[in-house]
Each structure stands twice: as C-alpha cells, then as structure tokens.
Write an enzyme that holds these catalytic residues in place. Sequence first.
Site, PDB file in Angstrom:
ATOM      1  N   TRP A  19       0.593  -1.249   0.491  1.00 50.83           N
ATOM      2  CA  TRP A  19      -0.203  -0.151  -0.219  1.00 50.83           C
ATOM      3  C   TRP A  19       0.642   1.317  -0.067  1.00 50.83           C
ATOM      4  O   TRP A  19       1.868   0.940   0.523  1.00 50.83           O
ATOM      5  CB  TRP A  19      -1.146  -0.048   0.954  1.00 50.83           C
ATOM      6  N   HIS A  24      -0.594   3.204   3.780  1.00 51.37           N
ATOM      7  CA  HIS A  24      -0.422   2.708   5.012  1.00 51.37           C
ATOM      8  C   HIS A  24      -0.938   3.520   5.964  1.00 51.37           C
ATOM      9  O   HIS A  24      -0.838   3.048   7.495  1.00 51.37           O
ATOM     10  CB  HIS A  24       1.058   2.582   4.725  1.00 51.37           C
ATOM     11  N   ASP A  63       9.048   0.425   4.521  1.00 52.31           N
ATOM     12  CA  ASP A  63       9.367   0.720   2.975  1.00 52.31           C
ATOM     13  C   ASP A  63      11.156   1.219   2.229  1.00 52.31           C
ATOM     14  O   ASP A  63      11.565   0.917   1.895  1.00 52.31           O
ATOM     15  CB  ASP A  63       7.979   0.957   2.233  1.00 52.31           C
ATOM     16  N   ARG A  66      13.468  -1.346   3.779  1.00 52.38           N
ATOM     17  CA  ARG A  66      13.691  -2.109   2.971  1.00 52.38           C
ATOM     18  C   ARG A  66      15.081  -2.277   2.052  1.00 52.38           C
ATOM     19  O   ARG A  66      15.649  -3.091   1.154  1.00 52.38           O
ATOM     20  CB  ARG A  66      12.224  -2.585   2.474  1.00 52.38           C
ATOM     21  N   HIS A  78       7.219  -8.388   2.993  1.00 53.59           N
ATOM     22  CA  HIS A  78       6.601  -7.365   2.768  1.00 53.59           C
ATOM     23  C   HIS A  78       4.868  -8.106   2.217  1.00 53.59           C
ATOM     24  O   HIS A  78       4.161  -8.005   1.669  1.00 53.59           O
ATOM     25  CB  HIS A  78       6.673  -6.316   2.122  1.00 53.59           C
ATOM     26  N   HIS A 134       3.181  -1.467   9.619  1.00 54.30           N
ATOM     27  CA  HIS A 134       3.201  -1.470   8.189  1.00 54.30           C
ATOM     28  C   HIS A 134       2.545  -3.204   7.720  1.00 54.30           C
ATOM     29  O   HIS A 134       1.607  -3.165   6.728  1.00 54.30           O
ATOM     30  CB  HIS A 134       5.106  -1.237   7.741  1.00 54.30           C
ATOM     31  N   ASP A 138       0.584  -4.489   4.499  1.00 49.89           N
ATOM     32  CA  ASP A 138       0.785  -4.977   3.415  1.00 49.89           C
ATOM     33  C   ASP A 138      -0.266  -6.361   2.919  1.00 49.89           C
ATOM     34  O   ASP A 138      -0.858  -6.612   1.984  1.00 49.89           O
ATOM     35  CB  ASP A 138       2.039  -5.088   3.763  1.00 49.89           C
ATOM     36  N   HIS A 144      -0.090  -8.744  -2.038  1.00 48.83           N
ATOM     37  CA  HIS A 144       0.582  -8.469  -1.314  1.00 48.83           C
ATOM     38  C   HIS A 144       0.607 -10.413  -1.146  1.00 48.83           C
ATOM     39  O   HIS A 144       1.494 -10.639  -0.363  1.00 48.83           O
ATOM     40  CB  HIS A 144       0.412  -8.197  -0.313  1.00 48.83           C
ATOM     41  N   HIS A 167       0.061  -3.866 -10.034  1.00 49.48           N
ATOM     42  CA  HIS A 167       0.363  -4.242  -9.178  1.00 49.48           C
ATOM     43  C   HIS A 167       0.515  -1.944  -7.919  1.00 49.48           C
ATOM     44  O   HIS A 167       0.187  -2.260  -7.134  1.00 49.48           O
ATOM     45  CB  HIS A 167       1.577  -4.528  -8.071  1.00 49.48           C
ATOM     46  N   ASP A 171      -1.616  -0.608  -5.444  1.00 49.64           N
ATOM     47  CA  ASP A 171      -0.494  -0.250  -4.486  1.00 49.64           C
ATOM     48  C   ASP A 171      -1.232   1.794  -3.963  1.00 49.64           C
ATOM     49  O   ASP A 171      -1.647   2.409  -2.732  1.00 49.64           O
ATOM     50  CB  ASP A 171       1.110   0.250  -3.648  1.00 49.64           C
TER      51      ASP A 171
HETATM   52 ZN   LIG Z   1       5.614  -3.411   1.944  1.00 51.74          ZN
END
Ligand SMILES: [Zn+2]
Length: 331
Positions: A19, A24, A63, A66, A78, A134, A138, A144, A167, A171
Amino acid sequence: MATKLFILSLATLPSAQAWGVLGHATVAYIAQNYVSPATATWAQGVLGDTSTSYLASIASWADTYRATTAGKFSAPFHFIDAEDSPPTSCNVDYARDCGSTGCSISAIANYTQRVGDGRLSAANTAEALKFLVHFLGDITQPLHDEAYEVGGNDISVTFQGYTDNLHADWDTYMPEVKAGTSSLANAQIWANALIAEIDSGTYKSQAASWIAGDTVDDVVTTATKWASDANAYVCTVVMPDGAAALQTADLYPTYYDSAIPTIEMQIAKGGYRLANWLDMIYTASVAKRSLPIRETLESRRDGYDFLPAPRPMSPAKLAREAAGYDCGHKH
Ligand SMILES: [Zn+2]
Ligand SMILES: *[C@@H]1O[C@H](CO)[C@@H](O)[C@H](O)[C@H]1NC(C)=O
C-alpha cells in the site's frame, strides 16, 4: 505545466511500495482510533512520539528501510507469494508459500514476539512495532498475497493514460484517486471516513468478523487467515477474468469502480485489526511485565522457529529472486 507536473509526480509514484504511503498512514490512523488508552501510551513510549500521528508517521518506515543495505533482509517480509492459480483457484498455504527467507506471516510472528518480549533494546522494540504497523497493512493488499506475475508487478496495465503495473495501481494509483496524494492530512481524512463506516455505516455489521478468532497465541494461524482473506480477492476482484482482460483498455473508470470498494474495505480491515492486535499484545505481554518475565526460548526471539520447513525453490520463488526484491519490482 500543471499537467506536466502531474505526470512527473506520477512517474515517481512506483517507488512507493506496498500500500503506498497514503494507504499505510490511513491504516495507522484507523488503528490509533481504536486502540485502548493503555496501548496508545505504551506505543507512544516505544516510539518516543506522543503526537497525534504516532503510528501514521512511522507506517511506511519499513518501505524505506528495505531499500537500505541494513534493511535488505526484510524485503521478503512485505508479502507472501501464494502459488495458486488465479482466477480459477485462490489460496494461501503457509508451508508451500512462505519461503526460506521468510514472508509477511513469519515476520508478523517474529515481530509480535519481539515487541512484547521486554528484554530487547529500545531500538529493537521500536523496530518490531514499526514493522508490525506496516505488515498488518501490507497483508490486506490482495496482490501482497499472490505469486502470480510477481504479485502483479509483471502485469503491464494502463490507468488514467499512464502505463505501469497492476501492483502499483493497487498500492498507490487507485487509493490516490480516491483520497488524494499521500499527505498525512489526506490519510487522516480518509481514515475518518472509514472509521465512520466501521462505527455506523457499511462495515458496522462486518467489523467484528474481521478480528474474530485473532490470537497472539497462534500468530501464524491468525496471519494466514488474514492473508487468505485478502488473497481470495485476487480471484474475485483483482483479476476475475484473468490478467489479459485487464490489458485491453484503460483501467479507469470501469475497473477502478469495481476495485475501489474492496480497496477501501481492506484498508479499513487493516486498521481495525492492527488496533486489536496491539491491544492483545499489550494485554498478553506488556501489561504482565510487572510479573516475572515469562521465559521465552532464545531461538524464538529470533523468530526462526516460526518459518516453515525448507523446500526446494519453486519457479515462482526463483522468479521473485531473479526480479530482485528491491529493484524494479516494488512489492
Ligand atoms: Zn510493504
Ligand atoms: C526476526 O527479527 C530480527 C530483527 O529484525 C531479524 O534479525 C530476524 O531475521 C527475524 N527472523 C525472522 C525469522 O524473520
């Protein structure tokens, strides 16, 4: 000029993963509305933030993390790559789908354990809470919970004249058409609308079912239920007629209109579940700290015993690895 700026800003959107920032933060604001006062005080202490956006401000931290060298290990956390066959068959199987480097479900188990442990450093405890805020978001995004075409990252589609992947549309693009660009102010407004639907509107009769049976005593089973719930929408809403059917016309407005009710409900669910989850962690672990610390297996504190038994890499897992977890394929 305005149009050009608009296109430019759209072009930068795909770097928002999961998202997007808007989704989020909205999940986080909804959770802030429903947590108990004791949970709120605890979470604010863990995060060192007593502001009115203490969860929303950190909702997309994972996010950013990562994408760093230090945070690379968390990229597989995720999502879970369910190796089913949409649109004819949708299902999640933890042992089949999680993979040896972990997935959203094992990560939720790990960080639920860690945030309530009480013996970790303040930084590690805060990390665990930020991850949970988070990942509980997700896991409600259907793509996801899907391996097909790397969670839809490899399905090229056009939305409002802009070509990107399916995707990213789920998101970010579709949520932003609904609620505006990704400012905390817009997220708070969207959250308030969804909170009203939960309290007295469309979701009033269903909200209890979103958290029914959730238990911190069996995180893998609980999170697998969340993943299965979202994954089912891949067959019914995300690509009911297969991926090719999405590539024949602009997805706005017909497809958008078919998808946005599910997007809103999944965001609402994520927030409502997150509040209940944090309340349960607080009650089961944090509030009991005045009692002697419950002994936890050392291994469990690293979460590795939550992972399913190792299996040979499937074609979908190899595709995910080949795509790279964090370059080009934002999942
Ligand atoms: Zn994520
Ligand atoms: C659990 O979290 C720690 C800290 O982020 C991490 O080092 C470890 O790899 C995680 N374990 C699993 C199984 O995800």
